[in-house]
Design a protein around this motif. Structure first.
Motif, mmCIF file in Angstrom:
data_model
loop_
_atom_site.group_PDB
_atom_site.id
_atom_site.type_symbol
_atom_site.label_atom_id
_atom_site.label_comp_id
_atom_site.label_asym_id
_atom_site.label_seq_id
_atom_site.Cartn_x
_atom_site.Cartn_y
_atom_site.Cartn_z
ATOM 1 N N ALA A 73 44.084 25.820 0.637
ATOM 2 C CA ALA A 73 45.247 26.732 0.686
ATOM 3 C C ALA A 73 45.487 27.420 2.012
ATOM 4 N N LYS A 74 46.791 27.748 2.485
ATOM 5 C CA LYS A 74 46.985 28.419 3.610
ATOM 6 C C LYS A 74 47.824 29.650 3.255
ATOM 7 N N ARG A 75 48.115 29.852 2.072
ATOM 8 C CA ARG A 75 49.162 31.264 1.622
ATOM 9 C C ARG A 75 48.325 31.718 0.363
ATOM 10 N N THR A 77 50.217 37.005 2.795
ATOM 11 C CA THR A 77 49.187 36.345 3.479
ATOM 12 C C THR A 77 48.843 37.104 5.010
ATOM 13 N N TYR A 114 44.408 31.531 -4.578
ATOM 14 C CA TYR A 114 43.892 30.922 -3.388
ATOM 15 C C TYR A 114 43.309 29.867 -3.641
ATOM 16 N N TYR A 149 45.302 39.035 5.629
ATOM 17 C CA TYR A 149 44.140 38.826 6.541
ATOM 18 C C TYR A 149 43.970 40.114 7.498
#
Length: 243
Positions: free
Chosen positions: A191-193, A4, A187, A8
């Protein structure tokens, strides 16, 4: 979490680089080819950073001129990058104005010439669609819209908005249904991951819109939804046909 973080960092750097490239192209009138390179570079970088592969079936259904509208289901933000990277066409998106609230996504999309539409202002939305249709013809663009209006929360095919088909009825361009599968696992909304994986894009035979009456829009909606549903695993259906 490492994947992740890589995604980013890659997304930020790619958005800055290719966004600047697109801005320069637009400023000096570099043309569609260079804008497409900026678009694809941005999309491929995002996919590579996330460890996502894209497979496309049915490319023979794309119009040789490149002028067409693609109606696709929507599972994830990655659908945008999958279509830009996977389709051999000058792809631009008609997306909701709310994407302007997502810094890295909105900057990349605006720089590369995508269309953000305010659905809460009907007059403004109609004018934006008219301008998008003119651009499609003049620049030989493939415009992509998501008739569901937003990402599916559970990966299932949701209700379609009738207003999404206004552009299709207002232009002679063929409408190509597209079914995307895999973004929800990579995703999903909320979701955060990011999870490495694959996204499959399936294109169906083009549908030629007929007429411009309200009844024609409903018929086009149903035909398009049925075509997308048939290309998704297990039909991918949930919810009604329209709203």
């Amino acid at each position: 979490m490492i994947r992740t973080a890589i995604f980013y960092v890659t997304l930020v750097l790619a958005t800055i680089f290719f966004g600047a490239m697109a801005a320069v192209v637009a400023l000096v009138g570099g043309g569609r080819v260079w804008m497409d390179r900026a678009n694809r570079g941005w999309a491929r970088s995002a996919l590579a950073g996330a460890g996502v592969r894209v497979t496309v079936h049915g490319l023979e259904h794309l119009h040789p001129s490149g002028i067409q509208i693609i109606a696709a289901n929507h599972q994830s933000y990655f659908d945008i990058w999958a279509l830009i990277a996977g389709l051999p066409a000058s792809v631009r998106f008609i997306a909701k104005q709310e994407l302007a609230n997502i810094p890295m996504l909105s900057v990349g999309m605006r720089s590369a010439g995508h269309v953000l539409i305010d659905r809460d202002r009907a007059r403004s939305a109609r004018e934006t669609l008219r301008e998008a249709g003119d651009r499609m013809q003049a620049e030989q663009l493939t415009l992509v819209l998501f008739p569901e209006g937003t990402r599916s929360r559970d990966g299932q095919l949701g209700r379609f908005r009738r207003g999404s088909f206004a552009l299709a009825l207002a232009t002679p361009a063929p409408l190509v249904p597209a079914a995307l599968d895999g973004g929800q696992r990579v995703y999903p909304p909320g979701a955060k991951r990011v999870r490495p994986g694959s996204i499959t894009v399936r294109l169906g035979p083009a549908i030629q819109p007929e007429g411009a009456e309200p009844a024609d829009r409903k018929t086009l909606l149903r035909r398009t939804r049925a075509a997308i549903e048939a290309m998704l695993p297990e039909g991918g259906s949930s919810g009604g046909a329209s709203r």
